[in-house]
Design an enzyme around this catalytic site. Structure first.
Site, PDB file in Angstrom:
ATOM      1  N   MET A 131      -8.669   1.142  -1.305  1.00 24.53           N
ATOM      2  CA  MET A 131      -7.839   1.391  -2.529  1.00 24.53           C
ATOM      3  C   MET A 131      -8.719   1.627  -3.695  1.00 24.53           C
ATOM      4  SD  MET A 131      -4.532   1.566  -1.749  1.00 24.53           S
ATOM      5  CE  MET A 131      -4.264   1.753  -3.554  1.00 24.53           C
TER       6      MET A 131
ATOM      7  N   ASP B 148      -7.595   5.985  -1.496  1.00 26.61           N
ATOM      8  CA  ASP B 148      -6.223   6.307  -2.180  1.00 26.61           C
ATOM      9  C   ASP B 148      -6.160   5.714  -3.655  1.00 26.61           C
ATOM     10  OD1 ASP B 148      -3.654   6.402  -2.398  1.00 26.61           O
ATOM     11  OD2 ASP B 148      -3.032   4.744  -1.221  1.00 26.61           O
TER      12      ASP B 148
ATOM     13  N   HIS C 258       1.104  11.035   3.583  1.00 24.88           N
ATOM     14  CA  HIS C 258       0.893   9.686   3.174  1.00 24.88           C
ATOM     15  C   HIS C 258       2.234   9.190   2.704  1.00 24.88           C
ATOM     16  CE1 HIS C 258      -1.575   6.294   2.099  1.00 24.88           C
ATOM     17  NE2 HIS C 258      -1.112   6.190   1.102  1.00 24.88           N
TER      18      HIS C 258
HETATM   19  C1  DX5 Z   1      -0.579   3.785  -4.976  1.00 17.15           C
HETATM   20  C2  DX5 Z   1      -0.479   4.439  -3.715  1.00 17.15           C
HETATM   21  C3  DX5 Z   1      -0.812   5.823  -3.771  1.00 17.15           C
HETATM   22  C4  DX5 Z   1      -0.398   6.780  -4.810  1.00 17.15           C
HETATM   23  C5  DX5 Z   1      -1.601   7.539  -5.166  1.00 17.15           C
HETATM   24  O1  DX5 Z   1      -0.343   2.367  -4.788  1.00 17.15           O
HETATM   25  O2  DX5 Z   1      -0.779   3.739  -2.421  1.00 17.15           O
HETATM   26  O3  DX5 Z   1      -1.010   6.392  -2.408  1.00 17.15           O
HETATM   27  O4  DX5 Z   1       0.483   7.701  -4.294  1.00 17.15           O
HETATM   28  O5  DX5 Z   1      -1.461   8.269  -6.156  1.00 17.15           O
HETATM   29  P1  DX5 Z   1      -2.440   9.100  -7.185  1.00 17.15           P
HETATM   30  O6  DX5 Z   1      -2.885  10.075  -6.351  1.00 17.15           O
HETATM   31  O7  DX5 Z   1      -1.326   9.735  -8.250  1.00 17.15           O
HETATM   32  O8  DX5 Z   1      -3.234   7.874  -7.538  1.00 17.15           O
HETATM   33 ZN    ZN Z   2      -0.943   4.765  -0.546  1.00 19.75          ZN
END
Ligand code: DX5
Ligand code: ZN
Length: 218
Positions: free
Chosen positions: A136, A174, A32
């Site tokens: 999200m 995510d 990702h």
């Molecule tokens: C946030 C990103 C994520 C982020 C997730 O804006 O889209 O992909 O890297 O990070 P974690 O797993 O630490 O919440």
């Molecule tokens: Zn992301």
């Protein structure tokens, strides 16, 4: 089968190539890649040049999450750099259907991402056109934030819609994914998990990958 997509946002940016090779060896399924423009989200990360530099280092599917305004301007560049899947945010696409078709024209798989507060209805009439919906579970912009539990009923509803209308759909979640939250989102219907800080801030990232995969299978 639940897929794991480590987010390189939390990796050591001075050693990205090694980080990518490392998570691939540890058994991750996708990579990702978080692209931020300082407009749609209050942070700036990476562009097509970095994707291009990483491409020869890995066989993983490159899952590029575009947290940018006017994403249609950059689709070809990211595809040429090696993206396999391009995800745009519905919130910045007044002509979402057109942008989805533009992604497909590049030959990449097409994803649409929704912020935590954005109702699922926004993708209701394009569901059949999509390879993935990214829900999200934090406000986009930064790694290391806490999981927002109100996304759980949204995942369940999307799973219901997908069963009827697009059974092959990837349902990606995510933000704030760790070994406690992974089983909750999988139970709700997610089949692709993104994890940044849980993997890369772990003293043993390979163990973190294994723990997530194990907790996701329950
Ligand atoms: C946030 C990103 C994520 C982020 C997730 O804006 O889209 O992909 O890297 O990070 P974690 O797993 O630490 O919440
Ligand atoms: Zn992301």
């Amino acid at each position: 089968m639940v897929l794991l997509a480590p987010s390189i946002l939390s990796a050591d940016f001075s050693r990205l190539g090694e980080a990518v090779a490392y998570v691939e060896k540890a058994g991750a399924h996708w990579l990702h890649i978080d692209v931020m423009d300082g407009h749609f989200v209050p942070n700036i990360t990476i562009g097509p040049g970095v994707v291009k530099a990483l491409r020869p280092k890995s066989q993983l599917l490159f899952d590029v999450h575009l947290m940018v305004e006017r994403p249609e301007l950059y689709l070809r560049d990211f595809r040429a750099a090696g993206a396999d899947l391009l995800t745009v945010h519905a919130e910045v696409c007044p002509h979402l259907h057109r942008v989805i078709q533009a992604i497909k024209e590049t030959g990449a798989k097409a994803g649409v991402a929704l912020n935590p507060h954005t109702p699922l209805d926004i993708i209701k009439y394009v569901l059949e056109d999509l390879d993935m919906v990214l829900l999200m579970s934090v406000n986009p912009g930064f790694g290391g934030q806490s999981f927002i539990p109100n996304v759980l009923p949204k995942i369940s509803l999307l799973k219901e819609w997908a069963k009827e209308r697009n059974p092959e759909l990837y349902i990606q979640v995510d933000g704030g994914i760790n070994k406690e939250t992974a089983p909750l989102v999988v139970e709700a219907g997610a089949n692709v998990l993104v994890a940044g800080s849980f993997v890369f801030n772990h003293p043993n990232p390979a163990q973190a990958v294994a723990q997530l995969m194990e907790s996701a299978q329950t």
